[in-house]
Design a protein around this motif. Structure first.
Motif, PDB file in Angstrom:
ATOM      1  N   GLY A   1      37.432  38.349  29.007  1.00 43.46           N
ATOM      2  CA  GLY A   1      36.092  38.789  29.361  1.00 43.46           C
ATOM      3  C   GLY A   1      35.865  39.089  30.822  1.00 43.46           C
ATOM      4  O   GLY A   1      34.710  39.198  31.257  1.00 43.46           O
ATOM      5  N   LEU A   2      36.938  39.240  31.616  1.00 43.87           N
ATOM      6  CA  LEU A   2      36.780  39.459  33.054  1.00 43.87           C
ATOM      7  C   LEU A   2      36.552  40.939  33.363  1.00 43.87           C
ATOM      8  O   LEU A   2      37.199  41.817  32.795  1.00 43.87           O
ATOM      9  CB  LEU A   2      38.017  38.982  33.812  1.00 43.87           C
ATOM     10  N   GLY A   3      35.653  41.197  34.301  1.00 45.66           N
ATOM     11  CA  GLY A   3      35.432  42.550  34.779  1.00 45.66           C
ATOM     12  C   GLY A   3      36.240  42.825  36.031  1.00 45.66           C
ATOM     13  O   GLY A   3      37.013  41.986  36.512  1.00 45.66           O
ATOM     14  N   ASP A   4      36.067  44.016  36.580  1.00 49.95           N
ATOM     15  CA  ASP A   4      36.818  44.418  37.777  1.00 49.95           C
ATOM     16  C   ASP A   4      36.545  43.505  38.962  1.00 49.95           C
ATOM     17  O   ASP A   4      37.449  43.171  39.725  1.00 49.95           O
ATOM     18  CB  ASP A   4      36.455  45.858  38.152  1.00 49.95           C
ATOM     19  N   THR A   5      35.297  43.102  39.138  1.00 46.10           N
ATOM     20  CA  THR A   5      34.940  42.263  40.286  1.00 46.10           C
ATOM     21  C   THR A   5      35.674  40.936  40.227  1.00 46.10           C
ATOM     22  O   THR A   5      36.201  40.454  41.237  1.00 46.10           O
ATOM     23  CB  THR A   5      33.423  42.013  40.324  1.00 46.10           C
ATOM     24  N   ALA A   6      35.718  40.331  39.045  1.00 46.52           N
ATOM     25  CA  ALA A   6      36.417  39.055  38.899  1.00 46.52           C
ATOM     26  C   ALA A   6      37.892  39.205  39.242  1.00 46.52           C
ATOM     27  O   ALA A   6      38.474  38.362  39.951  1.00 46.52           O
ATOM     28  CB  ALA A   6      36.251  38.540  37.472  1.00 46.52           C
ATOM     29  N   ARG A   7      38.508  40.257  38.761  1.00 47.43           N
ATOM     30  CA  ARG A   7      39.940  40.445  39.021  1.00 47.43           C
ATOM     31  C   ARG A   7      40.199  40.779  40.492  1.00 47.43           C
ATOM     32  O   ARG A   7      41.197  40.343  41.069  1.00 47.43           O
ATOM     33  CB  ARG A   7      40.491  41.553  38.110  1.00 47.43           C
ATOM     34  N   ARG A   8      39.303  41.560  41.093  1.00 45.39           N
ATOM     35  CA  ARG A   8      39.454  41.871  42.519  1.00 45.39           C
ATOM     36  C   ARG A   8      39.437  40.577  43.345  1.00 45.39           C
ATOM     37  O   ARG A   8      40.247  40.390  44.247  1.00 45.39           O
ATOM     38  CB  ARG A   8      38.333  42.808  42.978  1.00 45.39           C
ATOM     39  N   ARG A   9      38.515  39.699  43.018  1.00 45.18           N
ATOM     40  CA  ARG A   9      38.413  38.418  43.719  1.00 45.18           C
ATOM     41  C   ARG A   9      39.690  37.593  43.566  1.00 45.18           C
ATOM     42  O   ARG A   9      40.210  37.038  44.546  1.00 45.18           O
ATOM     43  CB  ARG A   9      37.214  37.637  43.171  1.00 45.18           C
ATOM     44  N   LEU A  10      40.222  37.539  42.355  1.00 47.35           N
ATOM     45  CA  LEU A  10      41.412  36.715  42.109  1.00 47.35           C
ATOM     46  C   LEU A  10      42.645  37.281  42.814  1.00 47.35           C
ATOM     47  O   LEU A  10      43.475  36.527  43.324  1.00 47.35           O
ATOM     48  CB  LEU A  10      41.658  36.600  40.607  1.00 47.35           C
ATOM     49  N   TYR A  11      42.762  38.612  42.844  1.00 44.64           N
ATOM     50  CA  TYR A  11      43.896  39.203  43.563  1.00 44.64           C
ATOM     51  C   TYR A  11      43.785  38.956  45.066  1.00 44.64           C
ATOM     52  O   TYR A  11      44.794  38.722  45.749  1.00 44.64           O
ATOM     53  CB  TYR A  11      43.983  40.704  43.278  1.00 44.64           C
ATOM     54  N   ALA A  12      42.563  39.000  45.597  1.00 47.17           N
ATOM     55  CA  ALA A  12      42.373  38.720  47.026  1.00 47.17           C
ATOM     56  C   ALA A  12      42.746  37.274  47.351  1.00 47.17           C
ATOM     57  O   ALA A  12      43.363  36.994  48.385  1.00 47.17           O
ATOM     58  CB  ALA A  12      40.931  38.999  47.428  1.00 47.17           C
ATOM     59  N   ILE A  13      42.367  36.350  46.459  1.00 45.26           N
ATOM     60  CA  ILE A  13      42.733  34.940  46.663  1.00 45.26           C
ATOM     61  C   ILE A  13      44.238  34.760  46.559  1.00 45.26           C
ATOM     62  O   ILE A  13      44.857  34.048  47.358  1.00 45.26           O
ATOM     63  CB  ILE A  13      41.997  34.057  45.634  1.00 45.26           C
ATOM     64  N   GLU A  14      44.846  35.431  45.574  1.00 48.50           N
ATOM     65  CA  GLU A  14      46.299  35.349  45.433  1.00 48.50           C
ATOM     66  C   GLU A  14      47.001  35.893  46.675  1.00 48.50           C
ATOM     67  O   GLU A  14      48.008  35.331  47.146  1.00 48.50           O
ATOM     68  CB  GLU A  14      46.751  36.117  44.188  1.00 48.50           C
ATOM     69  N   ALA A  15      46.472  36.986  47.223  1.00 47.43           N
ATOM     70  CA  ALA A  15      47.071  37.568  48.433  1.00 47.43           C
ATOM     71  C   ALA A  15      47.037  36.559  49.577  1.00 47.43           C
ATOM     72  O   ALA A  15      48.015  36.416  50.321  1.00 47.43           O
ATOM     73  CB  ALA A  15      46.318  38.841  48.819  1.00 47.43           C
ATOM     74  N   ARG A  16      45.911  35.857  49.721  1.00 43.91           N
ATOM     75  CA  ARG A  16      45.806  34.854  50.786  1.00 43.91           C
ATOM     76  C   ARG A  16      46.858  33.763  50.597  1.00 43.91           C
ATOM     77  O   ARG A  16      47.480  33.289  51.561  1.00 43.91           O
ATOM     78  CB  ARG A  16      44.406  34.229  50.774  1.00 43.91           C
ATOM     79  N   ALA A  17      47.049  33.334  49.337  1.00 41.59           N
ATOM     80  CA  ALA A  17      48.037  32.290  49.064  1.00 41.59           C
ATOM     81  C   ALA A  17      49.441  32.766  49.433  1.00 41.59           C
ATOM     82  O   ALA A  17      50.220  32.038  50.050  1.00 41.59           O
ATOM     83  CB  ALA A  17      47.978  31.880  47.597  1.00 41.59           C
ATOM     84  N   HIS A  18      49.769  34.010  49.075  1.00 44.04           N
ATOM     85  CA  HIS A  18      51.079  34.564  49.455  1.00 44.04           C
ATOM     86  C   HIS A  18      51.194  34.683  50.974  1.00 44.04           C
ATOM     87  O   HIS A  18      52.277  34.513  51.545  1.00 44.04           O
ATOM     88  CB  HIS A  18      51.283  35.940  48.815  1.00 44.04           C
TER      89      HIS A  18
END
Length: 451
Positions: A261-278
């Motif tokens: 049920g995730l939209g684009d905004t939710a996925r954009r946020r998660l990829y940005a957080i993942e990028a920070r972790a990397h």
């Protein structure tokens, strides 16, 4: 109730014709008055919800207090421990075995009318435990307003508001039996917990922040709400790399992407957080890949939490650019960091000053200053920090403070030694940081932005 969960009390109350709460309460009150007249200490009838728990095996963790137990024992002529036993464990309650088929029960109209009255009474009690929809609508509206004003409301005010709304949702859950209303209230409790996780982090209190995020995830799991669980897992990922556990942050961010049920905004946020972790792992390729993925979320899909409610749950282009600037700083890519921070600030400049969220504009300005310090541009950094130094003490979140600490560390490089402009900026940062809520709370979290 499943037949295998009934207590002896259930069986006896049913056989006496007082299974329904109204009839039970009347009989209990009669016996209690009799005992009280004889000089015994008694208690009022258990509430309807407590009575229902007494009828279900394991429904109560411990037996009633002595004044209540005394009435129940006198009413049913059995010790309280037997009354709360599982009915099949009391052999004398089981029907005697016989080789003959049992005779069909003989019914008369009075018994049918009694059963009908019991059913009507129970239905009336259930209807009474149904909240006015306007009450739920108001709770929803209050949460939406708090989420949308998060970025330009002092953290202490957000904390008070979210705490009040969480307690309201929890109290209302006890006043309704409607499954639909339970779903709405658990959703509200999950949103309030998520906001409390965010504001606890902003106040520099990492331990309660993690606890609130886990509570939010659990509320989301209870009602099967993917976006709420995803947001909570993203918060936990964010807190993990802040706490010096970037590998755990990557795992949590990836798990968060798996909810439905995730939209684009939710996925954009998660990829940005993942990028920070990397970025914390100094994994340049994976960080850059996640940055690209964040910008490529444009399928048009939406979800209620991240898009319709938005605010603190949202993640627009300005916030994405701000987060990516921080990732580039972790990778020591000053030019990309400056470009991303400048993009964030440019996007925010199109908004009225009162609508620019400090939780985005402040970090973006600090990241811009640090990118310039990496290129030894002290004056440029000072210029970028002008709006930051105007932020009142109650708005100085832990994210801003840790970024400023990282900028202060940049000023310790050999080329800045003895430079008046660098010394003046360092002192200004130290004075500004001393009055933040996080410092007053004694926060000692590891740096989110490593030097």
């Amino acid at each position: 109730m499943d037949e295998g969960q009934r207590t002896v009390l259930f069986m006896l109350a049913t056989s006496r014709g007082i299974r329904q709460y109204r009839a039970f309460k009347a009989e209990y009150t009669r016996v209690a008055q009799q005992l009280q007249d004889e000089g015994h200490e008694v208690a009022p009838s258990p509430a309807a919800r407590h009575y229902e728990r007494l009828l279900r095996f394991g429904g109560v963790k411990r037996g009633p207090h002595a004044p209540t137990a005394r009435v129940l024992e006198h009413l049913f002529q059995r010790p309280i421990r037997d009354l709360l036993c599982l009915a099949p464990e009391m052999p004398e309650l089981e029907p005697e075995h016989s080789t003959q088929a049992p005779s069909p029960p003989v019914l008369d109209e009075s018994e049918l009318l009694m059963t009908a009255r019991d059913a009507a009474s129970h239905a009336g009690e259930a209807a009474a435990l149904h909240l006015d929809e306007m009450t739920l609508d108001q709770l929803h509206d209050d949460l939406v307003q708090l989420a949308r004003r998060y970025g330009y409301t002092a953290p202490a005010e957000v904390y008070q508001g979210a705490t009040s709304l969480l307690r309201t949702a929890q109290a209302l859950l006890e006043r309704t039996r409607s499954p639909e209303q339970h779903t709405r209230l658990y959703y509200a409790a999950g949103q309030a917990s998520a906001l409390l996780a965010a504001v606890s982090f902003d106040l520099g209190a990492l331990t309660p922040a993690v606890s609130f995020a886990r509570s939010s995830a659990q509320y989301g799991k209870t009602i099967g709400n993917g976006p709420l669980q995803s947001y909570a897992y993203g918060m936990m990922a964010f807190m993990a790399f802040w706490d010096g556990r970037p590998s755990e942050a990557v795992r949590l961010a990836k798990n968060a992407q798996q909810f439905g049920g995730l939209g684009d905004t939710a996925r954009r946020r998660l990829y940005a957080i993942e990028a920070r972790a990397h970025g914390h792992l100094r994994n340049d390729d994976q960080a850059q890949r996640a940055i690209r993925d964040a910008w490529e979320q444009n399928s048009g899909q939406r979800d209620e939490l991240h898009d319709d409610i938005g605010g603190e749950f949202g993640f627009d282009d300005a916030r994405t650019a701000m987060s990516n600037a921080t990732t580039c700083l972790l990778l020591r890519d000053a030019q990309s960091a400056e470009d991303a921070a400048t993009k964030a600030l440019t996007l925010l400049s199109s908004l009225a000053a009162s609508e620019q969220p400090i939780v985005v504009s402040g970090p973006a300005a600090i990241d811009l200053a640090r990118a310039r310090l990496m290129r030894s541009e002290v004056e440029g950094a000072q210029e970028a920090l002008v709006p930051v130094f105007r932020v009142p003490p109650n708005w100085r979140s832990s994210g801003m403070m840790e970024r400023l600490t990282a900028a202060r560390i940049e000023l310790t490089r050999p080329e800045f030694q003895g430079a008046p402009a660098a010394l003046a900026l360092a002192e200004q940062i130290e004075d500004f940081s001393a009055f933040s809520p996080a410092r007053r709370l004694g926060a000692t979290n590891p740096l989110a932005i490593e030097a």
